[in-house]
Design an enzyme around this catalytic site. Structure first.
Site, PDB file in Angstrom:
ATOM      1  N   LYS A 176     -17.807  -5.938   6.448  1.00  0.00           N
ATOM      2  CA  LYS A 176     -16.616  -6.463   6.684  1.00  0.00           C
ATOM      3  C   LYS A 176     -16.298  -6.478   8.406  1.00  0.00           C
ATOM      4  CE  LYS A 176     -13.962  -6.542   2.590  1.00  0.00           C
ATOM      5  NZ  LYS A 176     -12.552  -5.911   2.063  1.00  0.00           N
TER       6      LYS A 176
ATOM      7  N   HIS B 269       0.797  -1.367   0.093  1.00  0.00           N
ATOM      8  CA  HIS B 269      -0.259   0.167  -0.110  1.00  0.00           C
ATOM      9  C   HIS B 269       0.889   1.219   0.102  1.00  0.00           C
ATOM     10  CE1 HIS B 269      -3.361  -2.645   2.283  1.00  0.00           C
ATOM     11  NE2 HIS B 269      -3.664  -2.652   0.998  1.00  0.00           N
TER      12      HIS B 269
ATOM     13  N   ARG C 100      -2.214  -6.023  -8.421  1.00  0.00           N
ATOM     14  CA  ARG C 100      -1.109  -7.148  -8.062  1.00  0.00           C
ATOM     15  C   ARG C 100      -1.028  -8.206  -9.152  1.00  0.00           C
ATOM     16  NH1 ARG C 100      -3.089  -7.851  -2.134  1.00  0.00           N
ATOM     17  NH2 ARG C 100      -5.097  -7.322  -3.477  1.00  0.00           N
TER      18      ARG C 100
ATOM     19  N   SER D 133      -3.027  -7.579   3.112  1.00  0.00           N
ATOM     20  CA  SER D 133      -3.376  -7.576   4.348  1.00  0.00           C
ATOM     21  C   SER D 133      -3.531  -8.735   5.214  1.00  0.00           C
ATOM     22  CB  SER D 133      -4.465  -6.352   4.765  1.00  0.00           C
ATOM     23  OG  SER D 133      -4.156  -5.105   4.370  1.00  0.00           O
TER      24      SER D 133
END
Ligand code: ADP
Length: 161
Positions: free
Chosen positions: A41, A17, A90, A128
């Protein structure tokens, strides 16, 4: 001046990040890191903790501001008068979802465009979720997150028992 938003959960912020934040902040006039406060979430870190960690790791970047938001990203963009959304890509596995999001957001607000930054090779694997997993087994986090937040992550994992 271009004002951009880099949105995400940042639960917690990783070196991947931070790499995107660094690179995007060199390209735009102002970069708002938008931390999503999403009831759906259940994050490990509270919204305040995620904002505080991001503030700590972006302290030396004068044109970067950290804010939390809830609801639609395009409404947050309107509210902050941002015209660009920055996302990191990514791998090909990110692509479908990111494309769908970008197109949905453009339908909702044609004044905002999404720009993608390709991840730096050394962080292409990093998420993460990986960080939380490694932390839960007591692994070394120095390759994954900024040094100054390692203590906080360890403490949180311990509290979670
Ligand atoms: P979200 O839940 O919205 O995907 P994340 O906090 O996981 O939020 O990620 C925020 C943004 O950062 C996304 O665009 C994601 O693709 C990107 N990102 C996450 N990890 C990396 C990384 N290692 N390198 C580059 N971009 C990344």
């Amino acid at each position: 001046m271009i004002r951009a938003i880099y949105p995400g959960s940042f639960d917690p912020v990783t070196l991947g990040h931070l790499d995107i934040i660094n690179r995007a902040s060199r390209t735009v006039g102002e970069l708002i890191v938008g931390v999503l406060n999403n009831g759906g979430k259940t994050p490990l870190f509270s919204i305040e903790e995620r904002v505080n960690m991001l503030n700590e790791v972006t302290r030396d970047l004068p044109n970067v501001k950290v804010m939390s938001f809830s609801g639609l990203l395009v409404d947050f963009a309107r509210h902050t008068q941002a015209t660009v959304i920055v996302r990191g890509l990514r791998a090909i596995s990110d692509f479908d979802y990111e494309l769908q999001m970008a197109q949905t957001n453009r339908k909702l607000n044609p004044d905002v465009d999404t720009m993608f930054l390709a991840t730096s090779l050394e962080y292409a694997y990093l998420s993460s979720t990986t960080v939380k997993e490694v932390a839960s087994f007591g692994g070394d986090l120095r390759e994954f997150v900024p040094e100054c937040i390692i203590g906080e992550i360890r403490q949180k994992i311990q509290e979670q028992g």
